[in-house]
Design an enzyme around this catalytic site. Sequence first.
Site: not given
Length: 392
Positions: A38, A112, A137, A149, A200, A202, A226, A252, A273, A302, A306, A329, A392
């Site tokens: 991606n 999702h 999720r 996000y 998640d 992220h 996650e 992922e 993942r 994952h 994408d 997922e 982070w």
Amino acid sequence: MPIITGAKVVVTCPGRNFVTLKIETDQGLYGLGDATLNGRELAVASYLQDHVIEDIWQFLYRGAYWRRGPVTMSAIAAVDTALWDIKAKIAGLPLYQLLGGASRQGVMVYGHANGADIDATIDSARDYQQQGYRAIRLQSGVPGLASAYGVSKDKYFYEPADGDLPRENQWSTERYLRSVPELFERARAILGDDVHLLHDAHHRLSPIEAGRLGRDLEPYRPFWLEDPTPAENQAGFRIIRQHTTTPIAVGEVFNSIWDCKQLIEDQLIDYIRTTVVHAGGITHLRRIADFAALHDVRTGCHGATDLSPVCMGAALHFDLSVPNFGVQEYMRHTPETDAVFPHAYSFADGYLHPGEEPGIGVDIDEAAAAKYPYRRAYLPVNRLEDGTMFNW
Ligand code: CS2
Ligand code: MG
């Protein structure tokens, strides 16, 4: 045995960019491999077109001086997947049969559910529940932040790489840590006990913040939390473990067994993942899964948009066969993408099945692919409320 006569790279953008490797043989048989990374699609396309011509994983991995990394490992994955596809087609068997056969009847997937606020997210989750999903999720907008996000504007389709230049999101850990437990409390009360709920983070938290979130979520029994924290520092996960029994999923963005060696060996995670395209293909993913099985870690590949239908198809054969499968997922692709990649996999009652076609059961319509030229698109970046580039 058929002889490999050529390999070509197809780049197409039916709503989002995909890179697909097609390996051809003298007997008309061909194999497909997903090589999509991606926001860096053309780097892998160039790697394949300009550098990769051989067909043996070990040669590609060990022979390269510049080992590992997402670009190299995605390119190797595409070759590996296409070769498994060819081998299974020669055998006349769906790939999972070559991987030892089915260990289960279907592959449990999670969908999702997301929304601008908690109510919208729970509405979306109920919709998934009604469609038969057993795992969902939950991602919700965070009060006080303009965008988040993982929260889509569309009900079903979500594409994080949405800018010709990277979009900037605003982030506040404090606001986020206040909002997620409330989301889970309400979701569990409304959706009931019989559905797995996932979240998640992220990579947005420090280990101690992640420990707190995990602990705050415990009463609502999440299936997993996650990517709580970036995993460059694998030892940081020990801090999370010391503070919560919420299961942890990560990986992922990993591309080799070395990225998760300590996490698995020290049992710092519960789900790994890594998936086919970004972790060196079926061959390397099986190695990771076997290693994980020794340490009570299950798989949770994952499967965002994408990861092309070629990757999804391959992942489903893997999922069906590995003993220590956890969940897969599943973010649906758009009708345009499905038309470019006709496939045998199908969804019923919360499970995907790869189908019984020889190979991975996913094809590419090259004429359709040619209608959608590559479009540059980047993933967003995060800044704190005062403008600091998020660390982070
Ligand atoms: C996400 C993805 O699906 C997920 O778990 O983390 O949206 C991920 O950020 C994208 O696939 C990145 O390419
Ligand atoms: Mg994720």
